[in-house]
Motif scaffolding. Sequence first.
Motif, PDB file in Angstrom:
ATOM      1  N   VAL A   1      -9.145   7.069  -5.680  1.00 44.81           N
ATOM      2  CA  VAL A   1      -7.731   6.693  -5.796  1.00 44.81           C
ATOM      3  C   VAL A   1      -7.699   8.449  -7.129  1.00 44.81           C
ATOM      4  O   VAL A   1      -7.098   9.149  -7.161  1.00 44.81           O
ATOM      5  CB  VAL A   1      -7.166   5.351  -6.170  1.00 44.81           C
TER       6      VAL A   1
ATOM      7  N   ALA B   1       0.733   3.946  -3.075  1.00 43.56           N
ATOM      8  CA  ALA B   1       0.357   5.757  -2.384  1.00 43.56           C
ATOM      9  C   ALA B   1       1.999   6.442  -2.747  1.00 43.56           C
ATOM     10  O   ALA B   1       2.024   7.903  -3.324  1.00 43.56           O
ATOM     11  CB  ALA B   1       0.997   5.739  -0.847  1.00 43.56           C
TER      12      ALA B   1
ATOM     13  N   LEU C   1      -4.493   3.517   2.459  1.00 45.00           N
ATOM     14  CA  LEU C   1      -3.788   3.599   2.010  1.00 45.00           C
ATOM     15  C   LEU C   1      -3.863   5.907   2.104  1.00 45.00           C
ATOM     16  O   LEU C   1      -3.455   6.825   1.902  1.00 45.00           O
ATOM     17  CB  LEU C   1      -4.933   4.128  -0.126  1.00 45.00           C
TER      18      LEU C   1
ATOM     19  N   HIS D   1      -0.663   6.696   3.950  1.00 43.15           N
ATOM     20  CA  HIS D   1       0.110   7.032   3.268  1.00 43.15           C
ATOM     21  C   HIS D   1      -0.043   7.913   2.525  1.00 43.15           C
ATOM     22  O   HIS D   1       1.467   8.840   2.091  1.00 43.15           O
ATOM     23  CB  HIS D   1       0.673   6.093   2.873  1.00 43.15           C
TER      24      HIS D   1
ATOM     25  N   VAL E   1       0.615  -1.512  -0.161  1.00 45.05           N
ATOM     26  CA  VAL E   1       0.330   0.019   0.602  1.00 45.05           C
ATOM     27  C   VAL E   1       0.778   1.074  -0.103  1.00 45.05           C
ATOM     28  O   VAL E   1       0.433   2.200  -0.570  1.00 45.05           O
ATOM     29  CB  VAL E   1      -0.720  -0.352   0.735  1.00 45.05           C
TER      30      VAL E   1
ATOM     31  N   THR F   1      -2.889   1.191 -10.844  1.00 43.73           N
ATOM     32  CA  THR F   1      -3.189   1.441  -9.663  1.00 43.73           C
ATOM     33  C   THR F   1      -3.877  -0.143  -9.258  1.00 43.73           C
ATOM     34  O   THR F   1      -4.763  -0.515  -7.827  1.00 43.73           O
ATOM     35  CB  THR F   1      -3.813   2.064  -8.430  1.00 43.73           C
TER      36      THR F   1
END
Length: 187
Positions: free
Chosen positions: A173, A96, A132, A135, A92, A111
């Motif tokens: 994302v 990131a 996620l 990070h 993860v 991703t």
Amino acid sequence: MCQFYKQTHRSPKSRCLSIRVPSPSTQEIVTVLNNVAKKEGMTLPEPFALRIANGSDRNLRRALLMLEAARVQQYPFHVDQQLPLPDWENYVSLIARDICSDQSPKQILDTRSKLYELLANCIPPDVIIKTLAQHLTHNLDSSLKCQVAKWAAHYEHSCKLGSKPIFHLEAFVCKFMHIYRKAMASV
């Protein structure tokens, strides 16, 4: 045995007695780690065991996995030895880093395949989003951190309501990429 009470079905819920068991204390985790180390024939320094217990967030399973990974990484243990993260968490972190370095459609596609891999390895989608987001926010200013936290909570909630978690993970994302690109363009 149930970890998430709200996700259980109604029929078993009505026939069962709910018992809440608190997470073990840091000292209890240290005791278990020392017992496991003794049974495995390892010497475990007390400060290192305490660091593992603190790094596990009171999760006994995670503490045992961290002890196992530390044993593979380096034995005999040193007090200042680095605590190993689980492989999925390193993965993860890599996701990131990739997201922050490139905000393109190709990166979204890459991703997505990595997120599929995490889901295939039984990492829950809410844990993926939470980790996620943690990070992703390491190197952001406070206003961006608030936005990322807001959208992480939004997509975590929609993930629980929806049937396909990959859509919600990918949407998070994309939203982060949009926020990040917009912030970098204004700098």
